[in-house]
Design a protein around this motif. Sequence first.
Motif, PDB file in Angstrom:
ATOM      1  N   GLN A   1      65.987  32.838  25.777  1.00  0.00           N
ATOM      2  CA  GLN A   1      65.725  33.171  27.423  1.00  0.00           C
ATOM      3  C   GLN A   1      65.544  34.647  27.673  1.00  0.00           C
ATOM      4  N   ALA A   2      66.622  35.382  27.159  1.00  0.00           N
ATOM      5  CA  ALA A   2      66.252  36.855  27.370  1.00  0.00           C
ATOM      6  C   ALA A   2      65.053  37.380  26.927  1.00  0.00           C
ATOM      7  N   LEU A   3      64.339  37.029  25.746  1.00  0.00           N
ATOM      8  CA  LEU A   3      62.972  37.356  25.502  1.00  0.00           C
ATOM      9  C   LEU A   3      62.114  36.823  26.462  1.00  0.00           C
ATOM     10  N   LYS A   4      62.214  35.316  26.835  1.00  0.00           N
ATOM     11  CA  LYS A   4      61.129  34.880  27.674  1.00  0.00           C
ATOM     12  C   LYS A   4      61.147  35.401  28.900  1.00  0.00           C
ATOM     13  N   THR A   5      62.230  36.022  29.612  1.00  0.00           N
ATOM     14  CA  THR A   5      62.213  36.355  30.918  1.00  0.00           C
ATOM     15  C   THR A   5      61.364  37.442  31.026  1.00  0.00           C
ATOM     16  N   GLU A   6      61.843  38.824  30.030  1.00  0.00           N
ATOM     17  CA  GLU A   6      61.041  39.965  30.053  1.00  0.00           C
ATOM     18  C   GLU A   6      59.692  39.649  29.669  1.00  0.00           C
ATOM     19  N   LEU A   7      59.406  38.787  28.969  1.00  0.00           N
ATOM     20  CA  LEU A   7      57.643  38.509  28.413  1.00  0.00           C
ATOM     21  C   LEU A   7      56.998  38.315  29.695  1.00  0.00           C
ATOM     22  N   GLU A   8      57.666  37.300  30.490  1.00  0.00           N
ATOM     23  CA  GLU A   8      57.118  36.767  31.861  1.00  0.00           C
ATOM     24  C   GLU A   8      56.866  37.814  32.709  1.00  0.00           C
ATOM     25  N   ASP A   9      57.821  38.931  32.920  1.00  0.00           N
ATOM     26  CA  ASP A   9      57.512  39.669  33.952  1.00  0.00           C
ATOM     27  C   ASP A   9      56.551  40.835  33.449  1.00  0.00           C
ATOM     28  N   LEU A  10      56.449  40.964  32.102  1.00  0.00           N
ATOM     29  CA  LEU A  10      55.475  41.929  31.528  1.00  0.00           C
ATOM     30  C   LEU A  10      54.123  41.126  31.624  1.00  0.00           C
ATOM     31  N   VAL A  11      53.776  40.103  31.418  1.00  0.00           N
ATOM     32  CA  VAL A  11      52.621  39.487  31.481  1.00  0.00           C
ATOM     33  C   VAL A  11      52.540  39.409  33.150  1.00  0.00           C
ATOM     34  N   PHE A  12      53.304  39.077  33.973  1.00  0.00           N
ATOM     35  CA  PHE A  12      52.755  39.046  35.474  1.00  0.00           C
ATOM     36  C   PHE A  12      52.246  40.492  35.829  1.00  0.00           C
ATOM     37  N   ALA A  13      53.069  41.516  35.305  1.00  0.00           N
ATOM     38  CA  ALA A  13      52.464  42.511  35.875  1.00  0.00           C
ATOM     39  C   ALA A  13      51.106  43.022  35.465  1.00  0.00           C
TER      40      ALA A  13
ATOM     41  N   GLU B   1      85.187  34.200  34.351  1.00  0.00           N
ATOM     42  CA  GLU B   1      84.193  35.432  34.964  1.00  0.00           C
ATOM     43  C   GLU B   1      83.148  35.197  35.646  1.00  0.00           C
ATOM     44  N   VAL B   2      83.001  35.825  36.831  1.00  0.00           N
ATOM     45  CA  VAL B   2      81.961  35.529  37.939  1.00  0.00           C
ATOM     46  C   VAL B   2      81.186  36.747  38.064  1.00  0.00           C
ATOM     47  N   LEU B   3      79.872  36.347  37.799  1.00  0.00           N
ATOM     48  CA  LEU B   3      78.829  37.526  37.593  1.00  0.00           C
ATOM     49  C   LEU B   3      77.723  37.317  38.711  1.00  0.00           C
ATOM     50  N   ILE B   4      77.071  38.172  39.051  1.00  0.00           N
ATOM     51  CA  ILE B   4      75.930  37.766  39.829  1.00  0.00           C
ATOM     52  C   ILE B   4      74.562  38.232  38.918  1.00  0.00           C
ATOM     53  N   ARG B   5      73.890  37.343  38.692  1.00  0.00           N
ATOM     54  CA  ARG B   5      72.733  37.504  37.875  1.00  0.00           C
ATOM     55  C   ARG B   5      71.462  37.537  38.688  1.00  0.00           C
ATOM     56  N   PRO B   6      70.760  38.882  38.953  1.00  0.00           N
ATOM     57  CA  PRO B   6      69.580  38.937  39.589  1.00  0.00           C
ATOM     58  C   PRO B   6      68.391  38.190  39.049  1.00  0.00           C
ATOM     59  N   ARG B   7      67.543  37.609  40.145  1.00  0.00           N
ATOM     60  CA  ARG B   7      66.568  36.828  39.370  1.00  0.00           C
ATOM     61  C   ARG B   7      65.323  38.004  38.946  1.00  0.00           C
ATOM     62  N   HIS B   8      64.643  37.357  37.808  1.00  0.00           N
ATOM     63  CA  HIS B   8      63.740  38.403  37.339  1.00  0.00           C
ATOM     64  C   HIS B   8      62.396  38.130  38.289  1.00  0.00           C
ATOM     65  N   PHE B   9      61.442  39.117  38.083  1.00  0.00           N
ATOM     66  CA  PHE B   9      60.233  39.001  39.116  1.00  0.00           C
ATOM     67  C   PHE B   9      59.804  37.766  39.041  1.00  0.00           C
ATOM     68  N   VAL B  10      59.403  37.134  38.101  1.00  0.00           N
ATOM     69  CA  VAL B  10      58.517  35.744  37.893  1.00  0.00           C
ATOM     70  C   VAL B  10      59.413  34.853  38.844  1.00  0.00           C
ATOM     71  N   SER B  11      60.840  34.999  38.528  1.00  0.00           N
ATOM     72  CA  SER B  11      61.568  33.925  39.339  1.00  0.00           C
ATOM     73  C   SER B  11      61.667  34.330  40.691  1.00  0.00           C
ATOM     74  N   VAL B  12      61.682  35.168  41.102  1.00  0.00           N
ATOM     75  CA  VAL B  12      61.380  35.823  42.604  1.00  0.00           C
ATOM     76  C   VAL B  12      60.244  35.262  43.219  1.00  0.00           C
TER      77      VAL B  12
END
Length: 715
Positions: free
Chosen positions: A220-232, A276-287
């Motif tokens: 997923q770490a690679l997938k989400t960044e690839l999605e945003d780069l393709v989206f741009a 551990e409770v963290l906030i995970r911002p959505r990546h661009f494609v998810s938003v």
Amino acid sequence: MSAEATNPATPGPVTPGVQRRRGRARLDLRRLGRAALLGPAARDRLPDAIGHVVEAHRAHYPDADLEPLRRAYVLAESSHRGQTRKSGEPYITHPLAVTLILAQLGAEITTLTASLLHDTVEDTDVTLDQVRAEFGEDVCYLVDGVTKLEKVDYGAAAEPETFRKMLVATGNDVRVMSIKLADRLHNMRTLGVMRPEKQARIAKVTRDVLIPLAERLGVQALKTELEDLVFAILHPQEYAEVQALIAANAESEGDPLGDIAGEVRGVLREAGIAAEVLIRPRHFVSVHRVHRKRGELRASDYGRLLVLVNEDADCYGVLGELHTCFTPVVSEFKDFIAVPKFNLYQSLHTAVARPDGEVAEVLIRTHQMHQVAEAGVVALRNPYAPPSEDPSDSADDERVDPTRPGWLSRLLDWQQAAPDPDTFWSTLREDLAQDREIAVFRPDGGTLGLPAGASCVDAAYAQYGEDAHACIGARVNGRLATLSTVLSDGDTVQLLMGQDAASGPSSEWLDHARTPGARIAIRRWLTTHPTPAPAPAPSAQRPPQQAPMATPRPEGPDTGSRSAAASAVVDREGASVRLAGCCTPVPPDAITAFAVRGGAVTVHRAGCPAVARMKEVGRAEVGVRWGDTAECRVTLTAESFGRAHLLADLTEAIALEGVAIISATVEPPTQQRVRHTYTLQLPDAAHLPGLMRAMRAVPGVYDVSRAQHPAAAAH
């Protein structure tokens, strides 16, 4: 994986965390460039250029032997020396950046060694034999797996055949695809100075092939960044709109998601659950997806809460506390721990609401689940290493071998049947475009992963391969079902197989097949087993002829006209007579007739459904009666249980009655039952009762009736 990759220019997500990561990446690239220009380090000393790789690797493997990494860097740096990227940087910065990506994900030393060398065979004088001699068979296999085929040799087929080769290599070692994904991510990060049309072409292949593969391998770490780069690149206007939404939310007052996170921490602290409770911002494609789905976004829609615990049981403990102290949104709950996704993903998904109406989506998982969720198969370390002799090393004792996940096995099966590169390439994109969201269970406890909308046909080919040609039906959740039945998540499917090895699918199966493996197998069978043109069965009677149009002959003022076929006589002088195809009347059927357009008269059986419709629209009935007995044509339907040689036995029974077969159709089996429909030419109507008795006497046939075809709406 190409010297054409260039300087970073494509905009990416501008959240503070992303800005920091990109800043570090630029510093890393400058450091890599300077270190590369200084040349390799002295023997036995780790080069400064791989210091950041070593640091990332030791975070996962504190006691790793780094000597292979040192030797790989020395060979890669010396072989790429003098080569530059389009940005002007030393080419060695690319394999170093790819290796850093994999090291941060937790890849083991063999993968990192191959990553440093992944372009040497393709772009330098280094040979595979040299890599094998220096680093062993595993590293050589990985380097060969990601080496592109030459356009000089393959022409336009080079790209699809390269991917075919890479997928086959991945079938034996998933680390091949890990390296390819990291390679594509760095090239996408540095795509900016290329021509727009080339950026778009690379982005489309990334979208259609690499991103779905990253999803299926769980990275997923690679997938989400690839999605945003393709989206741009492919959707710059929508990208800018999402960028503006994220920026506006960052500047707005209040932080409801942060407030809910604080409340969750308090609840879990009181319950004694270490988390551990963290906030995970959505990546661009998810938003972008959430915006399209919900319209106006709330502040809490820009991220999700991630709760990390130590044990599986703690996940359910957290869930219970959240559902007790907040209002759960029941429709959002999913348990991917009890039933993991096909890509190894495990988490509990839920959503909780506060009294003020703010809703937060929550992901609950263990730290180990989180590592697998982010890095997928890369997080499984080396599944091909021998078991550790150290009993405390549970990671090796519980090795998971992802060499052939189910989806990959099916993909490898159908790719062998693809007749040419174009078919393979288009089918691969089509297959990867489908979201495999449903799990279908077999009676033996196995599971089939299928795309949403898949049918029993798809399940048959997923389970049996080409042996599914003999499938005659299915039971879904214990009840008989047709092969066209669409399956739902959680269904249990038992496939019913026929005994006739020569039987096969009909062309109608293609209408119900969603998976490429099923469609390719069905098409191949149909191509090699063409349906012969219908021919008359052997008969002592004269060969069948086309049924002549009924022609009138004068019968005097009271008798009207009579047909030459089946001798229907109507009370309308000079009218042409037609026997209706919807009910195929023959003597001694009770009949009626109607005048239709063109001055013709159509004769129907009295019980034909079309008769009522004719009367409703005001058609005038015409007197009609049977004249002299003559040969006639009739359509019969035989209902039977499926068995071998049934069609041959029915055909023989018809022929022995002296009846010619004009045409025959056999519908696909449903619930182990088969329907045969025959259009027959009888020497006279008196033969019909005996013919129907003879057909019913064929073993397996339980009913024979006159066919009722859909009638034409108007004549």
